[in-house]
Design a protein around this motif. Structure first.
Motif, PDB file in Angstrom:
ATOM      1  N   ALA A  69       0.837  -1.208   0.000  1.00 51.03           N
ATOM      2  CA  ALA A  69       0.000   0.000   0.000  1.00 51.03           C
ATOM      3  C   ALA A  69       0.871   1.258   0.000  1.00 51.03           C
ATOM      4  CB  ALA A  69      -0.931  -0.006   1.210  1.00 51.03           C
ATOM      5  N   GLY A  70       1.951   1.238   0.762  1.00 45.20           N
ATOM      6  CA  GLY A  70       2.842   2.392   0.805  1.00 45.20           C
ATOM      7  C   GLY A  70       3.536   2.639  -0.526  1.00 45.20           C
ATOM      8  N   LEU A  71       3.899   1.583  -1.229  1.00 48.52           N
ATOM      9  CA  LEU A  71       4.538   1.734  -2.533  1.00 48.52           C
ATOM     10  C   LEU A  71       3.532   2.128  -3.614  1.00 48.52           C
ATOM     11  CD1 LEU A  71       6.987  -1.283  -2.459  1.00 48.52           C
ATOM     12  CD2 LEU A  71       7.584   1.133  -2.338  1.00 48.52           C
ATOM     13  N   ALA A  72       2.296   1.696  -3.487  1.00 47.00           N
ATOM     14  CA  ALA A  72       1.288   1.997  -4.497  1.00 47.00           C
ATOM     15  C   ALA A  72       0.676   3.383  -4.319  1.00 47.00           C
ATOM     16  CB  ALA A  72       0.183   0.949  -4.456  1.00 47.00           C
ATOM     17  N   PHE A  73       0.740   3.944  -3.130  1.00 49.47           N
ATOM     18  CA  PHE A  73       0.084   5.224  -2.850  1.00 49.47           C
ATOM     19  C   PHE A  73       0.567   6.366  -3.745  1.00 49.47           C
ATOM     20  CE2 PHE A  73      -0.310   9.186  -0.407  1.00 49.47           C
ATOM     21  CZ  PHE A  73      -1.691   9.234  -0.316  1.00 49.47           C
ATOM     22  N   PRO A  74       1.875   6.565  -3.939  1.00 51.48           N
ATOM     23  CA  PRO A  74       2.299   7.663  -4.820  1.00 51.48           C
ATOM     24  C   PRO A  74       1.804   7.508  -6.259  1.00 51.48           C
ATOM     25  CG  PRO A  74       4.160   6.874  -3.546  1.00 51.48           C
ATOM     26  CD  PRO A  74       3.028   5.929  -3.303  1.00 51.48           C
ATOM     27  N   TYR A 119      -0.953   5.994  -7.158  1.00 55.64           N
ATOM     28  CA  TYR A 119      -2.380   6.287  -7.126  1.00 55.64           C
ATOM     29  C   TYR A 119      -2.623   7.790  -7.113  1.00 55.64           C
ATOM     30  CZ  TYR A 119      -7.011   7.040  -5.214  1.00 55.64           C
ATOM     31  OH  TYR A 119      -8.272   7.507  -5.010  1.00 55.64           O
ATOM     32  N   MET A 120      -1.870   8.514  -6.286  1.00 55.26           N
ATOM     33  CA  MET A 120      -2.058   9.959  -6.209  1.00 55.26           C
ATOM     34  C   MET A 120      -1.668  10.636  -7.517  1.00 55.26           C
ATOM     35  SD  MET A 120      -3.455  10.757  -3.423  1.00 55.26           S
ATOM     36  CE  MET A 120      -3.199  12.508  -3.345  1.00 55.26           C
ATOM     37  N   ALA A 121      -0.638  10.141  -8.181  1.00 60.31           N
ATOM     38  CA  ALA A 121      -0.195  10.754  -9.433  1.00 60.31           C
ATOM     39  C   ALA A 121      -1.207  10.553 -10.550  1.00 60.31           C
ATOM     40  CB  ALA A 121       1.151  10.179  -9.847  1.00 60.31           C
ATOM     41  N   THR A 122      -1.894   9.439 -10.550  1.00 63.33           N
ATOM     42  CA  THR A 122      -2.842   9.166 -11.628  1.00 63.33           C
ATOM     43  C   THR A 122      -4.250   9.638 -11.312  1.00 63.33           C
ATOM     44  OG1 THR A 122      -3.240   6.943 -10.768  1.00 63.33           O
ATOM     45  CG2 THR A 122      -1.555   7.179 -12.475  1.00 63.33           C
ATOM     46  N   SER A 123      -4.571   9.895 -10.058  1.00 57.37           N
ATOM     47  CA  SER A 123      -5.934  10.272  -9.717  1.00 57.37           C
ATOM     48  C   SER A 123      -6.182  11.779  -9.833  1.00 57.37           C
ATOM     49  CB  SER A 123      -6.267   9.824  -8.295  1.00 57.37           C
ATOM     50  OG  SER A 123      -5.499  10.555  -7.359  1.00 57.37           O
ATOM     51  N   ARG A 124      -5.131  12.593  -9.856  1.00 58.01           N
ATOM     52  CA  ARG A 124      -5.305  14.041  -9.928  1.00 58.01           C
ATOM     53  C   ARG A 124      -5.317  14.508 -11.378  1.00 58.01           C
ATOM     54  NH1 ARG A 124      -2.230  17.357  -5.479  1.00 58.01           N
ATOM     55  NH2 ARG A 124      -3.874  17.090  -3.977  1.00 58.01           N
TER      56      ARG A 124
END
Length: 68
Positions: free
Chosen positions: A19-24, A26-31
């Motif tokens: 989850a910690g590795l996937a979070f950045p 996710y944030m980069a693609t969701s904005r």
């Protein structure tokens, strides 16, 4: 009991790390990208001059320091 608990702890650690590795990503693609045709928000214009401040701004240090 001990082996089962180790498997549970290891699984939890792996899930947390994933989850910690996937979070950045996710944030980069969701904005949405910033629209350059609109003016910057006040927070961005206020922070701008202070982003690159540091010791390099006052010039090089010509003093020679002795090794310890």
């Amino acid at each position: 009991m001990t082996r089962a608990r180790n498997v549970i702890v290891a699984s939890g650690l792996l899930a947390f790390a994933a989850a910690g590795l996937a979070f950045p990503f996710y944030m980069a693609t969701s904005r949405r990208p910033v629209d350059s045709s609109k003016p910057l928000p006040p927070q961005a214009t206020f922070r701008g001059p202070y982003i690159n401040t540091g010791s390099r701004d006052i010039g090089p240090d010509h003093q020679t320091y002795p090794k310890k």
